[in-house]
Design a protein around this motif. Structure first.
Motif, mmCIF file in Angstrom:
data_model
loop_
_atom_site.group_PDB
_atom_site.id
_atom_site.type_symbol
_atom_site.label_atom_id
_atom_site.label_comp_id
_atom_site.label_asym_id
_atom_site.label_seq_id
_atom_site.Cartn_x
_atom_site.Cartn_y
_atom_site.Cartn_z
ATOM 1 N N LEU A 59 0.808 -1.210 0.000
ATOM 2 C CA LEU A 59 0.000 0.000 0.000
ATOM 3 C C LEU A 59 0.846 1.267 0.000
ATOM 4 N N ARG A 60 1.869 1.326 0.838
ATOM 5 C CA ARG A 60 2.685 2.532 0.937
ATOM 6 C C ARG A 60 3.525 2.762 -0.315
ATOM 7 N N HIS A 61 3.611 1.770 -1.159
ATOM 8 C CA HIS A 61 4.369 1.904 -2.402
ATOM 9 C C HIS A 61 3.464 2.191 -3.597
ATOM 10 N N GLY A 62 2.161 2.361 -3.338
ATOM 11 C CA GLY A 62 1.243 2.712 -4.419
ATOM 12 C C GLY A 62 0.165 1.700 -4.687
ATOM 13 N N GLY A 63 0.087 0.627 -3.897
ATOM 14 C CA GLY A 63 -0.957 -0.369 -4.081
ATOM 15 C C GLY A 63 -2.315 0.143 -3.627
ATOM 16 N N HIS A 64 -3.333 -0.706 -3.788
ATOM 17 C CA HIS A 64 -4.695 -0.319 -3.420
ATOM 18 C C HIS A 64 -5.228 -1.258 -2.349
ATOM 19 N N LEU A 65 -6.163 -0.758 -1.548
ATOM 20 C CA LEU A 65 -6.761 -1.572 -0.487
ATOM 21 C C LEU A 65 -7.300 -2.893 -1.018
ATOM 22 N N SER A 66 -7.942 -2.855 -2.178
ATOM 23 C CA SER A 66 -8.585 -4.060 -2.711
ATOM 24 C C SER A 66 -7.596 -5.073 -3.258
ATOM 25 N N HIS A 67 -6.318 -4.762 -3.217
ATOM 26 C CA HIS A 67 -5.296 -5.713 -3.643
ATOM 27 C C HIS A 67 -4.801 -6.574 -2.480
ATOM 28 N N GLY A 68 -5.464 -6.409 -1.309
ATOM 29 C CA GLY A 68 -5.161 -7.293 -0.194
ATOM 30 C C GLY A 68 -4.445 -6.664 0.960
ATOM 31 N N GLN A 69 -4.739 -5.405 1.222
ATOM 32 C CA GLN A 69 -4.114 -4.754 2.360
ATOM 33 C C GLN A 69 -4.783 -5.212 3.659
ATOM 34 N N PRO A 70 -4.119 -5.040 4.804
ATOM 35 C CA PRO A 70 -4.689 -5.493 6.077
ATOM 36 C C PRO A 70 -6.076 -4.922 6.333
ATOM 37 N N TYR A 71 -6.897 -5.723 7.005
ATOM 38 C CA TYR A 71 -8.258 -5.380 7.420
ATOM 39 C C TYR A 71 -9.269 -5.444 6.278
ATOM 40 N N THR A 72 -8.877 -5.902 5.104
ATOM 41 C CA THR A 72 -9.814 -6.031 4.001
ATOM 42 C C THR A 72 -10.275 -7.479 3.864
ATOM 43 N N MET A 73 -11.388 -7.675 3.138
ATOM 44 C CA MET A 73 -11.876 -9.021 2.858
ATOM 45 C C MET A 73 -10.831 -9.867 2.145
ATOM 46 N N VAL A 74 -10.086 -9.223 1.248
ATOM 47 C CA VAL A 74 -9.067 -9.960 0.495
ATOM 48 C C VAL A 74 -8.030 -10.525 1.447
ATOM 49 N N ASP A 75 -7.598 -9.716 2.398
ATOM 50 C CA ASP A 75 -6.617 -10.163 3.382
ATOM 51 C C ASP A 75 -7.197 -11.258 4.280
ATOM 52 N N GLU A 76 -8.496 -11.192 4.541
ATOM 53 C CA GLU A 76 -9.134 -12.190 5.398
ATOM 54 C C GLU A 76 -9.244 -13.552 4.713
ATOM 55 N N HIS A 77 -9.466 -13.549 3.406
ATOM 56 C CA HIS A 77 -9.765 -14.796 2.691
ATOM 57 C C HIS A 77 -8.566 -15.399 1.971
ATOM 58 N N PHE A 78 -7.526 -14.606 1.749
ATOM 59 C CA PHE A 78 -6.370 -15.092 1.011
ATOM 60 C C PHE A 78 -5.087 -14.827 1.794
ATOM 61 N N ASP A 79 -4.055 -15.536 1.433
ATOM 62 C CA ASP A 79 -2.724 -15.299 1.994
ATOM 63 C C ASP A 79 -2.064 -14.245 1.115
ATOM 64 N N VAL A 80 -2.004 -13.016 1.600
ATOM 65 C CA VAL A 80 -1.527 -11.903 0.785
ATOM 66 C C VAL A 80 -0.073 -11.576 1.144
ATOM 67 N N VAL A 81 0.762 -11.511 0.125
ATOM 68 C CA VAL A 81 2.152 -11.080 0.276
ATOM 69 C C VAL A 81 2.378 -9.930 -0.701
ATOM 70 N N HIS A 82 3.454 -9.184 -0.478
ATOM 71 C CA HIS A 82 3.622 -7.952 -1.249
ATOM 72 C C HIS A 82 4.994 -7.849 -1.896
ATOM 73 N N TYR A 83 5.042 -7.063 -2.969
ATOM 74 C CA TYR A 83 6.299 -6.590 -3.531
ATOM 75 C C TYR A 83 6.307 -5.067 -3.408
ATOM 76 N N GLY A 84 7.431 -4.441 -3.703
ATOM 77 C CA GLY A 84 7.536 -2.993 -3.571
ATOM 78 C C GLY A 84 8.254 -2.379 -4.753
ATOM 79 N N VAL A 85 8.340 -1.064 -4.742
ATOM 80 C CA VAL A 85 9.137 -0.364 -5.758
ATOM 81 C C VAL A 85 10.566 -0.240 -5.261
ATOM 82 N N ASP A 86 11.467 0.035 -6.163
ATOM 83 C CA ASP A 86 12.855 0.269 -5.792
ATOM 84 C C ASP A 86 12.932 1.527 -4.923
ATOM 85 N N PRO A 87 13.506 1.451 -3.734
ATOM 86 C CA PRO A 87 13.510 2.613 -2.838
ATOM 87 C C PRO A 87 14.315 3.789 -3.367
ATOM 88 N N GLU A 88 15.262 3.525 -4.249
ATOM 89 C CA GLU A 88 16.088 4.606 -4.787
ATOM 90 C C GLU A 88 15.411 5.306 -5.965
#
Length: 421
Positions: free
Chosen positions: A118-147
């Motif tokens: 989320l902090r890298h530009g994702g959306h809640l409906s892509h499985g962020q904490p406290y959402t239905m997606v996070d409740e029903h699926f095992d959600v893991v994340h990738y990020g943008v290059d910090p530099e």
């Protein structure tokens, strides 16, 4: 055009008239907002508000749906033409609802979803904490290059190999660069995952050909229908014929009951407008205005995530240049002069999403009003002046006058730009 509710409900009529005035007298820089045309507003406020139409055209669970069928078929046909899709489901109530249906069509409960943090530009409906997606699926994340603030596709591939997802989500809420859909599809195929491309923010840009399209690349494409494309409020799913039945079943009864047929009518009206040459001009100008905005902000000393933009907004990172100014405070300062933007977390942000260290500043709505690059640069100067001195009332007064002049020069509604968009 005053809201025709009096004398039935004076309080509601006043609130709606006040909102129309607010939209005329302020400038929306919220990247996910736009101004619907009077035709779209009329369709959404039509007698279809009264009609239940569960099911698909020709296969409804209610009688009296022949005209609802005609409206939905128009929306489907126009969506297919706009995006070059084999199948379009235009029933989702929102982009989030479209995403839920996409997951329902492809996954089993407990499957693994890999999406942008989320902090890298994702959306809640892509499985962020406290959402239905996070409740029903095992959600893991990738990020943008910090530099660089950009996606490192090799790093995404490595993360996919590490986590072995069943689904990879691409398409973002606050990523200001073009997405390499083909590379994301290859990454998904290499680990045996499905790929859902969410073009909620990009629908209009993709439809006009000013941003690459994931249609025909990703397994499913989801999106909103009221942002850069200016159609009726809601969502849609695009796919090949081989997934059409699964998608339709996932939408209804999987995720919702009857479609909001008045909103489907608004989608049909907006899609018709998006099929005109004038809309292609609009989409190109939206991107040109965003580039002009980004260049001006950088010239005036502001840091932008990824160093610029390829899309319809710039993402400002305040941490180095204005460390005392939070995104929330910046948003409030701008709104006090009639510039409506939204606070936004940025990669590596340690502040919460309700405070944030950045601003997302978009050009879809001002472009609908008729802004060109020169007007956008003038707006950007007023914006920077306020953020450089948020407590200086003289600066605020000057900015208010600039906003008022731009609103008069580029009116909206009641004879303004979208009256016949």
């Amino acid at each position: 055009m005053p809201t025709d509710l009096s004398p039935v409900d004076d309080a509601l009529a006043d609130a709606l008239d006040d909102e129309r005035t607010r939209q005329r007298e302020t400038l929306s820089l919220v990247a996910s907002e736009n101004y619907a045309s009077e035709a779209v507003l009329a369709a959404q406020g039509s007698v279809l508000t009264n009609k239940y139409a569960e099911g698909s055209p020709g296969e409804r669970y209610y009688g009296g749906c022949e005209h609802a069928d005609a409206v939905e078929r128009l929306a489907q046909e126009r969506a297919r033409e706009l995006f070059g899709a084999d199948h379009a489901n235009v029933q989702p109530h929102s982009g989030t609802q479209a995403n839920l249906a996409a997951y329902q069509a492809l996954l089993d409960s407990g499957d693994t979803v890999l999406s942008l943090e989320l902090r890298h530009g994702g959306h809640l409906s892509h499985g962020q904490p406290y959402t239905m997606v996070d409740e029903h699926f095992d959600v893991v994340h990738y990020g943008v290059d910090p530099e660089t603030g950009r996606l490192d596709y090799d790093a995404v591939a490595a993360r996919a190999t590490e986590t072995e997802p069943d689904l990879i989500v691409s398409g973002y809420s606050a990523y200001p660069r073009a997405v390499d859909w083909e590379r994301m599809q290859t990454i998904a195929e290499d680990v045996g995952a499905y790929h859902v491309a969410d073009i909620a923010h990009l629908t209009g840009l993709v439809a006009a050909g000013v941003h690459p399209s994931p249609v025909g690349v990703a397994d499913l494409v989801t999106g909103s229908t009221h942002k850069t494309i200016r159609a009726g409020r809601g969502g849609m799913i695009l796919c090949g014929e081989e997934r059409a039945d699964a998608v339709d079943t996932a939408v209804m009864p999987g995720c919702q009951g009857g479609p909001l047929m008045h909103n489907v009518a608004g989608k049909a009206a907006g899609f018709a407008e998006a099929l005109t040459p004038a809309f292609d001009v609009y989409a190109r100008q939206t991107v040109e205005n965003a580039a002009a905005l980004a260049d001006r902000l950088q010239t005036r000393g502001f840091d932008l995530v990824s160093g610029g933009t390829d899309v319809h907004f710039a993402l400002v990172d305040l941490r180095e240049t204005h460390p005392e100014l939070t995104g929330a405070a910046a948003e409030a300062a701008l709104e006090s002069v009639g510039l409506v933007a939204n606070k936004q977390t940025v990669p590596g942000d340690h502040r919460s999403a309700t405070v944030a260290s950045g601003l997302r500043i978009g050009t879809p709505a001002i472009t609908t009003r008729g802004f060109d690059a020169a007007a956008t640069e003038r707006l950007a100067d007023a914006l920077v002046d306020v953020l450089d001195a948020p407590d200086d009332e003289a600066v605020r007064d000057d900015a208010r006058e600039t906003v008022a002049e731009l609103c008069r020069q580029f009116p909206v509604y009641d004879g303004g730009a979208v009256a016949s968009a």
